[in-house]
Design a protein around this motif. Sequence first.
Motif, PDB file in Angstrom:
ATOM      1  N   VAL A  60       4.381   0.836  29.354  1.00  0.00           N
ATOM      2  CA  VAL A  60       3.501   1.827  29.993  1.00  0.00           C
ATOM      3  C   VAL A  60       3.207   3.001  29.065  1.00  0.00           C
ATOM      4  CG1 VAL A  60       3.298   3.423  31.964  1.00  0.00           C
ATOM      5  CG2 VAL A  60       4.325   1.160  32.270  1.00  0.00           C
ATOM      6  N   LEU A  61       4.083   3.261  28.095  1.00  0.00           N
ATOM      7  CA  LEU A  61       3.917   4.437  27.240  1.00  0.00           C
ATOM      8  C   LEU A  61       2.554   4.470  26.538  1.00  0.00           C
ATOM      9  CD1 LEU A  61       5.165   7.028  26.103  1.00  0.00           C
ATOM     10  CD2 LEU A  61       6.156   5.666  24.264  1.00  0.00           C
ATOM     11  N   PRO A  62       2.013   3.366  25.959  1.00  0.00           N
ATOM     12  CA  PRO A  62       0.679   3.445  25.325  1.00  0.00           C
ATOM     13  C   PRO A  62      -0.411   3.881  26.312  1.00  0.00           C
ATOM     14  CG  PRO A  62       1.817   1.460  24.640  1.00  0.00           C
ATOM     15  CD  PRO A  62       2.631   2.058  25.749  1.00  0.00           C
ATOM     16  N   ARG A  63      -0.290   3.424  27.554  1.00  0.00           N
ATOM     17  CA  ARG A  63      -1.276   3.808  28.561  1.00  0.00           C
ATOM     18  C   ARG A  63      -1.183   5.306  28.867  1.00  0.00           C
ATOM     19  NH1 ARG A  63      -0.970   2.530  34.308  1.00  0.00           N
ATOM     20  NH2 ARG A  63       0.742   1.135  33.792  1.00  0.00           N
ATOM     21  N   LEU A  64       0.057   5.831  28.863  1.00  0.00           N
ATOM     22  CA  LEU A  64       0.240   7.268  29.079  1.00  0.00           C
ATOM     23  C   LEU A  64      -0.427   8.075  27.982  1.00  0.00           C
ATOM     24  CD1 LEU A  64       1.615   9.797  30.345  1.00  0.00           C
ATOM     25  CD2 LEU A  64       3.602   9.285  28.906  1.00  0.00           C
ATOM     26  N   LEU A  65      -0.213   7.660  26.741  1.00  0.00           N
ATOM     27  CA  LEU A  65      -0.810   8.397  25.620  1.00  0.00           C
ATOM     28  C   LEU A  65      -2.336   8.339  25.670  1.00  0.00           C
ATOM     29  CD1 LEU A  65       1.637   7.259  22.776  1.00  0.00           C
ATOM     30  CD2 LEU A  65       1.671   9.402  24.047  1.00  0.00           C
ATOM     31  N   GLY A  66      -2.857   7.191  26.028  1.00  0.00           N
ATOM     32  CA  GLY A  66      -4.318   7.081  26.147  1.00  0.00           C
ATOM     33  C   GLY A  66      -4.858   7.964  27.238  1.00  0.00           C
ATOM     34  N   GLN A  67      -4.157   8.061  28.345  1.00  0.00           N
ATOM     35  CA  GLN A  67      -4.587   8.904  29.453  1.00  0.00           C
ATOM     36  C   GLN A  67      -4.595  10.372  29.051  1.00  0.00           C
ATOM     37  OE1 GLN A  67      -2.805   8.123  33.344  1.00  0.00           O
ATOM     38  NE2 GLN A  67      -2.534  10.339  33.626  1.00  0.00           N
ATOM     39  N   LEU A  68      -3.539  10.780  28.299  1.00  0.00           N
ATOM     40  CA  LEU A  68      -3.477  12.169  27.855  1.00  0.00           C
ATOM     41  C   LEU A  68      -4.622  12.500  26.910  1.00  0.00           C
ATOM     42  CD1 LEU A  68       0.368  12.546  27.201  1.00  0.00           C
ATOM     43  CD2 LEU A  68      -0.963  13.723  28.962  1.00  0.00           C
ATOM     44  N   ALA A  69      -4.974  11.575  26.040  1.00  0.00           N
ATOM     45  CA  ALA A  69      -6.046  11.826  25.076  1.00  0.00           C
ATOM     46  C   ALA A  69      -7.407  11.913  25.750  1.00  0.00           C
ATOM     47  CB  ALA A  69      -6.050  10.726  24.027  1.00  0.00           C
ATOM     48  N   SER A  70      -7.650  11.096  26.776  1.00  0.00           N
ATOM     49  CA  SER A  70      -8.974  11.048  27.405  1.00  0.00           C
ATOM     50  C   SER A  70      -9.188  12.149  28.425  1.00  0.00           C
ATOM     51  CB  SER A  70      -9.164   9.688  28.097  1.00  0.00           C
ATOM     52  OG  SER A  70      -8.180   9.518  29.104  1.00  0.00           O
ATOM     53  N   SER A  71      -8.106  12.643  29.023  1.00  0.00           N
ATOM     54  CA  SER A  71      -8.275  13.633  30.090  1.00  0.00           C
ATOM     55  C   SER A  71      -8.185  15.059  29.595  1.00  0.00           C
ATOM     56  CB  SER A  71      -7.197  13.412  31.167  1.00  0.00           C
ATOM     57  OG  SER A  71      -5.913  13.626  30.607  1.00  0.00           O
ATOM     58  N   ASP A  72      -7.843  15.240  28.343  1.00  0.00           N
ATOM     59  CA  ASP A  72      -7.664  16.587  27.809  1.00  0.00           C
ATOM     60  C   ASP A  72      -8.969  17.057  27.182  1.00  0.00           C
ATOM     61  OD1 ASP A  72      -6.687  18.949  26.885  1.00  0.00           O
ATOM     62  OD2 ASP A  72      -5.723  18.080  25.124  1.00  0.00           O
ATOM     63  N   ALA A  73      -9.730  17.851  27.947  1.00  0.00           N
ATOM     64  CA  ALA A  73     -11.070  18.266  27.503  1.00  0.00           C
ATOM     65  C   ALA A  73     -11.012  19.107  26.241  1.00  0.00           C
ATOM     66  CB  ALA A  73     -11.758  19.023  28.624  1.00  0.00           C
ATOM     67  N   LYS A  74     -10.058  19.988  26.183  1.00  0.00           N
ATOM     68  CA  LYS A  74      -9.978  20.876  25.025  1.00  0.00           C
ATOM     69  C   LYS A  74      -9.224  20.256  23.851  1.00  0.00           C
ATOM     70  CE  LYS A  74     -10.191  25.067  27.837  1.00  0.00           C
ATOM     71  NZ  LYS A  74      -9.553  26.360  28.175  1.00  0.00           N
ATOM     72  N   GLY A  75      -8.582  19.138  24.064  1.00  0.00           N
ATOM     73  CA  GLY A  75      -7.908  18.440  22.967  1.00  0.00           C
ATOM     74  C   GLY A  75      -6.571  19.026  22.583  1.00  0.00           C
ATOM     75  N   ALA A  76      -5.995  19.976  23.386  1.00  0.00           N
ATOM     76  CA  ALA A  76      -4.732  20.622  23.014  1.00  0.00           C
ATOM     77  C   ALA A  76      -3.582  19.622  23.025  1.00  0.00           C
ATOM     78  CB  ALA A  76      -4.438  21.771  23.983  1.00  0.00           C
ATOM     79  N   ALA A  77      -3.492  18.816  24.091  1.00  0.00           N
ATOM     80  CA  ALA A  77      -2.398  17.849  24.169  1.00  0.00           C
ATOM     81  C   ALA A  77      -2.509  16.806  23.077  1.00  0.00           C
ATOM     82  CB  ALA A  77      -2.403  17.175  25.549  1.00  0.00           C
ATOM     83  N   ARG A  78      -3.760  16.386  22.796  1.00  0.00           N
ATOM     84  CA  ARG A  78      -3.958  15.367  21.765  1.00  0.00           C
ATOM     85  C   ARG A  78      -3.538  15.903  20.407  1.00  0.00           C
ATOM     86  NH1 ARG A  78      -9.786  13.218  21.714  1.00  0.00           N
ATOM     87  NH2 ARG A  78     -10.154  15.385  21.140  1.00  0.00           N
ATOM     88  N   ARG A  79      -3.931  17.159  20.128  1.00  0.00           N
ATOM     89  CA  ARG A  79      -3.554  17.752  18.847  1.00  0.00           C
ATOM     90  C   ARG A  79      -2.034  17.915  18.746  1.00  0.00           C
ATOM     91  NH1 ARG A  79      -8.106  20.903  19.926  1.00  0.00           N
ATOM     92  NH2 ARG A  79      -6.805  22.610  20.710  1.00  0.00           N
ATOM     93  N   LEU A  80      -1.398  18.304  19.849  1.00  0.00           N
ATOM     94  CA  LEU A  80       0.049  18.497  19.837  1.00  0.00           C
ATOM     95  C   LEU A  80       0.765  17.171  19.577  1.00  0.00           C
ATOM     96  CD1 LEU A  80       2.564  20.223  20.232  1.00  0.00           C
ATOM     97  CD2 LEU A  80       2.341  19.882  22.690  1.00  0.00           C
ATOM     98  N   LEU A  81       0.280  16.103  20.234  1.00  0.00           N
ATOM     99  CA  LEU A  81       0.899  14.800  20.024  1.00  0.00           C
ATOM    100  C   LEU A  81       0.677  14.328  18.590  1.00  0.00           C
ATOM    101  CD1 LEU A  81       0.001  13.071  23.402  1.00  0.00           C
ATOM    102  CD2 LEU A  81       2.246  13.811  22.639  1.00  0.00           C
TER     103      LEU A  81
END
Length: 571
Positions: A550-571
């Motif tokens: 499930v972890l890859p799906r979690l990461l994909g969800q975080l990347a797509s739902s983060d409008a400002k990209g803060a979580a994606r940049r942090l990861l």
Amino acid sequence: QRRGAGRLGSEAEKTAGEEKSKSKKKSKKKDEKKEDKCKADRDVLLILSLVNEASLEPVWSANCSSLIAAATAHIATSYGKLAGRPSGLILGRYKSAMEALASANSGAHDRGVARAVATVAEDGDLARLAELVGREVSAAKAKSGAKDSDDMVPSDLLPPRVAIESADASVRLEAVRRLGEEIESHNNGGESVDDDLGRALLRRIASDDDEGVAMAAGAILVRELEVLVAAGEGGETALVSLLDDLEALAEGALDAARRWPKGDEEDSTASLCLKICGSAVRLIQREVPIGEIDEDGDYRLVNQLCALIVTVGEGAESVDLPGVRKVASRYRERSAEISPLVPGGAPARFLGFAITSYWKVVSKLKKKDGSVTGALDLIAHWMESAGDAGDSLDEQLSKTVAKLCKKCLSLLAKDEGDDLKSAIVKLASTKSKSSFNSIAEPAISSLTPSPTLLLQVCVHPRSGTEAVLRILALAWRDGNKMDANVAQECIIPGLALLTYPSRKVREAAVRVFELLSDVKKDAAVSAIGSAVADESSPMRSALVMDGPSVLPRLLGQLASSDAKGAARRLL
């Protein structure tokens, strides 16, 4: 033989002359008795000359002990059966021969005396034999031809090395007392004693079924071994020969401790056995420095030394700390070989002694050294033992363990390297829940560790499921104090724990992400925490049930739902 025969003629004529001067009118029976006496005297003169012959010394060596025993029995029996009352000259001659044989091999000489006592008891004069060997025998027992087997061989005539094997405990006790007198006489400048005497006493305390006999033998050994320890090599004691075979000394001491394992009284047989083991430790350490023992070449002595120290515990006061480290390591690595040598309950005594020794050193340290690692190993070992001991543990020792554990972790915490993480893993991995709660958990908490450190400990290669669950519980308890920077550092190890094989660990990791969701000052951290731990999200239950897939799906969800990209940049 020719030399002996030369002396034989003159001595025989002298003996015959003495006999003739006593009476000129003798019956035929008296003449026969005189001839028997002269013949026996000639035998003694011959044996005496042979014993004193320098060229024949190898014949009377220890390898020919049966010859000495036979010659002793012949002389003693001959004297016990002489007719009439022998003169002082003849008695002195027989005693000279007996002394010569005793000096050649006292053990074989004693066996010969015992054989003679049994023979003379049947049809000879026991009182006369007692005169020859320098003992007294009661009038009742001096009568020959007694039918009662107890009277056939009077115990007070037997040499102590023979009487010590008697079936009668009172006879053995008297024999031990006589041996003690012999030893004291030797120590005060008297006659020499048998080199095997020390081992004979060790065998007695290790095998006798009468505690009184064992205590008597133990008291002598304790006294003489303490003299050996205090005097150094070549100590003035009859038992100095014990140093000739250190393995035999160690084996005898351990056998004695196994035979009498219990007893708290100061003068009990068990306490005497522990004192004997303690002296053995000090003597072995002095003769063979523990740091120089070749484990391959002297493995048996090393194992015995480990077993002795484990047995003695706090009684081994003079064992140096490097020696304790070496023995502790040896005990853990080769416990299968050493444990059978150790009396029951002794490992706990050793651990207590070792922990006390380490505390004296570690408490004074300003920075870590090798003592810290060794102390943590022993603490971990003690925690396993403590789990089985329950309420029987010494309260003061438990406090010392707790203090030592805190001190070791504080020294390692001065640089938060892998040593500290490994130490926490070792302490958290104990099988004893009570030991972890009373020893390890307070020591870890005293560091006020950051949740980041605790999560990094959880992903340590040596962390097992039980250790991870315990550490995550500490992280959850103290995690409400984390700031944004600490929270960011927790994300990567937290995500790694979501892929852990154990469902319980994944569930505990999700709870840690609940703490991250409360960090409002960092939107990225809060978003990641909410995505994992939000109770209304199907992602939470999916991660608990099947985290790795499930972890890859979690990461994909975080990347797509983060409008400002803060979580994606942090990861």
